[in-house]
Write an enzyme that holds these catalytic residues in place. Structure first.
Site, PDB file in Angstrom:
ATOM      1  N   ASP A  14       0.870  -1.184   0.000  1.00 39.41           N
ATOM      2  CA  ASP A  14       0.000   0.000   0.000  1.00 39.41           C
ATOM      3  C   ASP A  14       0.902   1.227   0.000  1.00 39.41           C
ATOM      4  OD1 ASP A  14      -2.334   1.642   0.293  1.00 39.41           O
ATOM      5  OD2 ASP A  14      -1.969   1.776   2.436  1.00 39.41           O
ATOM      6  N   SER A  15       0.318   2.391  -0.198  1.00 40.99           N
ATOM      7  CA  SER A  15       1.102   3.616  -0.123  1.00 40.99           C
ATOM      8  C   SER A  15       1.543   3.909   1.316  1.00 40.99           C
ATOM      9  CB  SER A  15       0.277   4.788  -0.653  1.00 40.99           C
ATOM     10  OG  SER A  15      -0.922   4.899   0.069  1.00 40.99           O
ATOM     11  N   CYS A  79      -4.012  -1.019  -2.223  1.00 37.84           N
ATOM     12  CA  CYS A  79      -4.149   0.428  -2.344  1.00 37.84           C
ATOM     13  C   CYS A  79      -5.041   0.662  -3.543  1.00 37.84           C
ATOM     14  CB  CYS A  79      -2.776   1.053  -2.574  1.00 37.84           C
ATOM     15  SG  CYS A  79      -2.806   2.816  -2.950  1.00 37.84           S
ATOM     16  N   GLU A 158      -5.124   9.488   8.843  1.00 37.98           N
ATOM     17  CA  GLU A 158      -3.723   9.493   9.299  1.00 37.98           C
ATOM     18  C   GLU A 158      -3.610  10.205  10.650  1.00 37.98           C
ATOM     19  OE1 GLU A 158      -0.596   8.513   7.894  1.00 37.98           O
ATOM     20  OE2 GLU A 158      -1.787   7.269   6.556  1.00 37.98           O
ATOM     21  N   CYS A 194     -11.004   3.497  -0.695  1.00 34.57           N
ATOM     22  CA  CYS A 194      -9.676   3.914  -0.234  1.00 34.57           C
ATOM     23  C   CYS A 194      -9.389   3.101   1.016  1.00 34.57           C
ATOM     24  CB  CYS A 194      -9.675   5.409   0.079  1.00 34.57           C
ATOM     25  SG  CYS A 194      -8.149   6.003   0.828  1.00 34.57           S
ATOM     26  N   HIS A 196      -7.980   3.779   3.617  1.00 36.70           N
ATOM     27  CA  HIS A 196      -8.097   4.495   4.891  1.00 36.70           C
ATOM     28  C   HIS A 196      -9.534   4.564   5.411  1.00 36.70           C
ATOM     29  CE1 HIS A 196      -4.071   5.877   3.997  1.00 36.70           C
ATOM     30  NE2 HIS A 196      -4.014   6.542   5.126  1.00 36.70           N
TER      31      HIS A 196
HETATM   32  N1  DGL Z   1      -3.857   3.902   0.069  1.00 32.34           N
HETATM   33  C1  DGL Z   1      -4.483   4.909  -0.739  1.00 32.34           C
HETATM   34  C2  DGL Z   1      -5.716   4.317  -1.451  1.00 32.34           C
HETATM   35  O1  DGL Z   1      -6.265   3.302  -1.057  1.00 32.34           O
HETATM   36  C3  DGL Z   1      -4.902   6.128   0.040  1.00 32.34           C
HETATM   37  C4  DGL Z   1      -3.794   6.950   0.576  1.00 32.34           C
HETATM   38  C5  DGL Z   1      -2.960   7.653  -0.470  1.00 32.34           C
HETATM   39  O2  DGL Z   1      -3.441   8.604  -1.105  1.00 32.34           O
HETATM   40  O3  DGL Z   1      -1.817   7.242  -0.641  1.00 32.34           O
HETATM   41  O4  DGL Z   1      -6.140   4.887  -2.418  1.00 32.34           O
END
Ligand code: DGL
Length: 277
Positions: A14-15, A79, A158, A194, A196
């Site tokens: 993931d990011s 992600c 976050e 997303c 998050h």
């Molecule tokens: N992990 C990213 C997603 O699911 C969200 C956070 C980011 O923008 O890096 O799209």
């Protein structure tokens, strides 16, 4: 399982830390599998970046994660933004099955909606890519997709403001104009597009209740993808042997990654290390 048999290896990236919701769901479903996770914490967010940059980052991260392991049985792009921008390329580069979070989320939304109006919220890049719209449209052309970028939500997650007046205010500001449109007001399913967003289920339920007088089901792709991974592992004829080993890597390991990693895997021996791309 016979002695010396291969323990299934699952790689997840993931990011940042958001994909740990997906990693945990996979671990709960397949606790005997080894799991390697890489969060690109040094370069997040991906959601505000161009498609070309997200693709380049995703390729680098997946290569680093797979290179450090032996045989990988399945690579999970946990992600949404990276799934939207990089899935075809990653499928060409890696021999193992590569699963993204968009297809399982789309399928679950189609199976859930009765009104045939589905909402999707996600990062700017995910929504602009049209990936959810295409995934749902290709499988169920009768389903109308109403997509909305909600970029502030990742930052609020976050910050840990899962249930906070600032989150309520942001949700109101995003949802009020969105749900004021007559077609959009008929959504009965909302995809959390997303990694998050699952932390906002309570706040989202409240916010939707302020604008709509009917129930809206929230689709979280973490559970959906865990089932899909189980299908790949089971299909490959694997079986339980010992508890799986968990290794969590990040491109920037600080107090936050350490804390959040242990929060998601409190009862397991977890390796937490930095990876340099
Ligand atoms: N992990 C990213 C997603 O699911 C969200 C956070 C980011 O923008 O890096 O799209």
């Amino acid at each position: 399982m016979t002695a010396g048999a291969h323990t299934p290896q699952i790689a997840v990236f993931d990011s940042g830390v958001g994909g740990l919701t997906v990693a945990r769901a996979i671990h709960e479903r397949l606790p005997w599998c080894d799991l390697r996770y890489l969060g690109d914490t040094a370069r997040l967010p991906y959601g505000t970046k161009s498609a070309a940059t997200v693709l380049r980052y995703a390729v680098q991260v997946a290569d680093a994660l797979v290179a450090g392991a032996g045989k990988i049985d399945v690579l999970v792009v946990a992600c949404n933004t990276a799934s939207a921008c990089a899935l075809p390329t990653l499928r060409q580069r890696h021999a193992c099955p590569v699963l993204g979070v968009i297809e399982p989320g789309a399928e679950r939304a189609i199976a859930t909606t009765r009104s045939r109006h589905v909402g999707v919220i996600g990062t700017e890049r995910t929504i602009a890519s049209g990936a959810y719209q295409q995934a749902i449209g290709a499988r169920a052309p009768d389903v109308h997709v109403h997509a909305l970028a909600t970029p502030l939500l990742a930052a609020l997650a976050e910050e840990g403001w899962f249930d906070h007046p600032a989150t309520d205010a942001a949700l109101d500001a995003y949802l009020r104009p969105f749900l004021a449109q007559p077609a959009t007001a008929t959504i009965d399913t909302l995809v959390l597009g997303c990694t998050h967003y699952p932390v906002f289920k309570t706040a989202l339920g409240r916010a939707l209740g302020r604008f709509l007088d009917h129930e809206v089901a929230l689709v979280d792709s973490a559970d959906a993808i865990a089932e899909e991974v189980a299908g790949v592992i089971d299909d490959a004829g694997h079986a339980p042997s010992r508890p799986g080993r968990i290794a969590l890597y990040a491109t920037d390991v600080g107090e936050r990654f350490d804390r959040v990693g242990r929060y998601f895997f409190p009862t397991t021996d977890v390796v937490i290390e930095a990876i340099d791309l």
